[in-house]
Design a protein around this motif. Structure first.
Motif, PDB file in Angstrom:
ATOM      1  N   LEU A  41       0.836  -1.183  -0.008  1.00 24.98           N
ATOM      2  CA  LEU A  41      -0.078   0.326  -0.058  1.00 24.98           C
ATOM      3  C   LEU A  41       0.842   1.202   0.169  1.00 24.98           C
ATOM      4  CD1 LEU A  41      -2.831   1.118   0.350  1.00 24.98           C
ATOM      5  CD2 LEU A  41      -2.677   0.901   2.677  1.00 24.98           C
ATOM      6  N   LEU A 133     -11.122   6.973   0.428  1.00 24.81           N
ATOM      7  CA  LEU A 133     -10.768   5.713   1.087  1.00 24.81           C
ATOM      8  C   LEU A 133      -9.510   5.805   2.132  1.00 24.81           C
ATOM      9  CD1 LEU A 133     -10.336   3.194  -1.890  1.00 24.81           C
ATOM     10  CD2 LEU A 133     -11.412   2.775   0.176  1.00 24.81           C
ATOM     11  N   THR A 134      -8.412   6.673   1.688  1.00 22.02           N
ATOM     12  CA  THR A 134      -7.083   6.888   2.689  1.00 22.02           C
ATOM     13  C   THR A 134      -7.424   7.696   3.957  1.00 22.02           C
ATOM     14  OG1 THR A 134      -6.591   8.792   1.372  1.00 22.02           O
ATOM     15  CG2 THR A 134      -5.523   7.136   0.816  1.00 22.02           C
ATOM     16  N   MET A 137      -9.177   4.798   5.992  1.00 15.52           N
ATOM     17  CA  MET A 137      -8.182   3.907   6.646  1.00 15.52           C
ATOM     18  C   MET A 137      -7.402   4.631   7.548  1.00 15.52           C
ATOM     19  SD  MET A 137      -6.642   1.653   3.376  1.00 15.52           S
ATOM     20  CE  MET A 137      -6.571   3.036   2.128  1.00 15.52           C
ATOM     21  N   THR A 140      -9.585   4.272  10.732  1.00 15.14           N
ATOM     22  CA  THR A 140      -9.831   2.979  11.152  1.00 15.14           C
ATOM     23  C   THR A 140      -8.456   2.160  11.830  1.00 15.14           C
ATOM     24  OG1 THR A 140     -11.360   2.603   9.394  1.00 15.14           O
ATOM     25  CG2 THR A 140     -10.340   0.542  10.524  1.00 15.14           C
ATOM     26  N   PHE A 141      -7.278   2.678  11.090  1.00 13.38           N
ATOM     27  CA  PHE A 141      -6.100   2.140  11.820  1.00 13.38           C
ATOM     28  C   PHE A 141      -5.652   2.769  13.108  1.00 13.38           C
ATOM     29  CE2 PHE A 141      -4.066   1.620   7.130  1.00 13.38           C
ATOM     30  CZ  PHE A 141      -4.856   0.506   7.108  1.00 13.38           C
ATOM     31  N   THR A 147      -5.197  -2.445  16.978  1.00 16.65           N
ATOM     32  CA  THR A 147      -4.975  -2.535  15.326  1.00 16.65           C
ATOM     33  C   THR A 147      -3.404  -2.407  15.210  1.00 16.65           C
ATOM     34  OG1 THR A 147      -6.922  -1.481  14.837  1.00 16.65           O
ATOM     35  CG2 THR A 147      -5.743  -1.627  12.947  1.00 16.65           C
ATOM     36  N   THR A 196     -11.457   1.396  -5.315  1.00 17.78           N
ATOM     37  CA  THR A 196     -11.344   0.395  -4.390  1.00 17.78           C
ATOM     38  C   THR A 196     -10.800  -0.921  -4.931  1.00 17.78           C
ATOM     39  OG1 THR A 196     -13.118   1.409  -3.049  1.00 17.78           O
ATOM     40  CG2 THR A 196     -12.631  -1.013  -2.788  1.00 17.78           C
ATOM     41  N   PHE A 232      -7.546  -8.490   7.947  1.00 18.61           N
ATOM     42  CA  PHE A 232      -8.104  -7.191   6.985  1.00 18.61           C
ATOM     43  C   PHE A 232      -9.357  -7.264   6.405  1.00 18.61           C
ATOM     44  CE2 PHE A 232      -3.495  -7.525   6.362  1.00 18.61           C
ATOM     45  CZ  PHE A 232      -3.184  -6.392   6.606  1.00 18.61           C
ATOM     46  N   LEU A 239     -10.359  -3.533   8.075  1.00 14.80           N
ATOM     47  CA  LEU A 239     -10.853  -2.875   6.713  1.00 14.80           C
ATOM     48  C   LEU A 239     -12.558  -2.914   6.929  1.00 14.80           C
ATOM     49  CD1 LEU A 239      -8.341  -3.340   4.147  1.00 14.80           C
ATOM     50  CD2 LEU A 239      -8.532  -1.335   5.570  1.00 14.80           C
ATOM     51  N   MET A 242     -14.993  -0.329   8.108  1.00 15.28           N
ATOM     52  CA  MET A 242     -14.983   0.817   7.467  1.00 15.28           C
ATOM     53  C   MET A 242     -16.275   0.765   6.726  1.00 15.28           C
ATOM     54  SD  MET A 242     -11.339   1.409   5.727  1.00 15.28           S
ATOM     55  CE  MET A 242     -12.093   1.817   4.156  1.00 15.28           C
ATOM     56  N   TYR A 246     -17.724   3.866   4.544  1.00 14.69           N
ATOM     57  CA  TYR A 246     -17.355   3.716   3.066  1.00 14.69           C
ATOM     58  C   TYR A 246     -18.586   3.714   2.320  1.00 14.69           C
ATOM     59  CZ  TYR A 246     -16.243   1.028  -1.335  1.00 14.69           C
ATOM     60  OH  TYR A 246     -15.911   0.968  -2.510  1.00 14.69           O
TER      61      TYR A 246
END
Length: 296
Positions: A41, A133-134, A137, A140-141, A147, A196, A232, A239, A242, A246
């Motif tokens: 990534l 998306l980023t 993430m 979420t991370f 995590t 995605t 993941f 993920l 999300m 999302y």
């Protein structure tokens, strides 16, 4: 869904040293699969960020609002710094014998084709979708301590800084797309689906190639993927958490500022101001995350 949250203003931070030359080969829990997924990534970011910059610049002359002009300028400068930092991460992978230049060569051809052969509307839609998306993430991370608990502190700090700045400019490309480019709804929604698919396809492909260069056999890589992918994308995968934010993208009244800024944002900002050490700030940011299991 129309409650708006004021996002923090973008702040350009440069010359941050994450000491990436000192990280071990498998920096995430000594787990080759998790490490290479994150590495794959990260590989996308330098040229991806430059693509984002070019996509936004195509509309810069049409922007008359001084506030948006300034936010675009700061977005461009932040993305340029992200590219430089992840270039350093790429250098680490090169030293490990990874085919980084081959991956980058393919990426550059793709982005060059998109900019030269697709409409400016198409490219800004893809950029806004990738930023969605980023940003998700990033949130979420770092929302839950579990995590990133087993990630090396130096990489965790790099990704924390990136997460902070995603919070700060998550709405910029979107506002250019909606207010200036006036991208039609069908293209906006398609952009997230396509982005995605491409992001996960290339990430899995690159991770597999890197694991092969690490010396793992085909059977070992299949086993790693089967065992590692649920972390993941499983029912309680990081993920998978999300999915609700999302899907908000597909609502007609969606705006990124309807999503909350990560709770410990100010912790990172204050610690960096006090210490001038991005690793210490990243550690404080992670320590301030919620305790407990990831949400499903």
């Amino acid at each position: 869904m129309n409650t708006m949250i004021t996002s923090p203003r973008p702040v350009v931070r440069s010359n941050l040293d994450f000491k990436l030359e000192h990280i071990p080969r498998f920096w995430f829990a000594n787990n080759p699969f998790r490490t290479r997924i994150f590495d794959a990534l990260s590989l996308t970011f330098p040229d991806g960020e430059r693509y984002f910059i070019q996509s936004v610049r195509q509309f810069r002359d049409q922007i008359t609002d001084p506030d948006l002009q300034q936010r675009v300028a700061d977005f461009i400068r932040q993305e340029a710094q992200h590219g430089l930092a992840h270039d350093q991460m790429n250098d680490v992978m090169r030293q490990q014998g990874m085919p980084v230049d081959r991956f980058i060569g393919v990426l550059r051809k793709i982005f060059k084709f998109e900019l030269e052969n697709r409409s400016a509307q198409y490219n800004i839609a893809m950029t806004a979708a990738a930023e969605h998306l980023t940003a998700l993430m990033a949130h979420t991370f770092y929302q839950q301590q579990d995590t990133m608990r087993e990630a090396h502190p130096f990489v965790r700090a790099l990704l924390a800084w990136h997460a902070i700045e995603e919070m700060e400019h998550r709405d910029v490309a979107f506002d250019v797309m909606k207010d200036i480019a006036q991208v039609p709804e069908y293209l906006r929604k398609f952009a997230l689906l396509f982005t995605t698919f491409m992001m996960f396809h290339f990430t899995l492909y690159r991770a597999n190639v890197m694991l092969r260069h690490d010396g793992f056999s085909t059977w070992q890589r299949i086993k790693m993927t089967t065992q590692g992918l649920p972390w993941f994308l499983g029912r309680k995968g990081i993920l998978s958490a999300m999915r609700r934010p999302y899907l908000d993208w597909f609502k007609s009244d969606f705006h990124p500022n309807q999503h909350p800024v990560i709770a410990q944002y100010q912790v990172w900002v204050d610690h960096l101001a006090q210490s001038q050490d991005p690793i210490a700030a990243g550690e404080a940011f992670w320590q301030a995350a919620q305790q407990g299991k990831r949400l499903s």
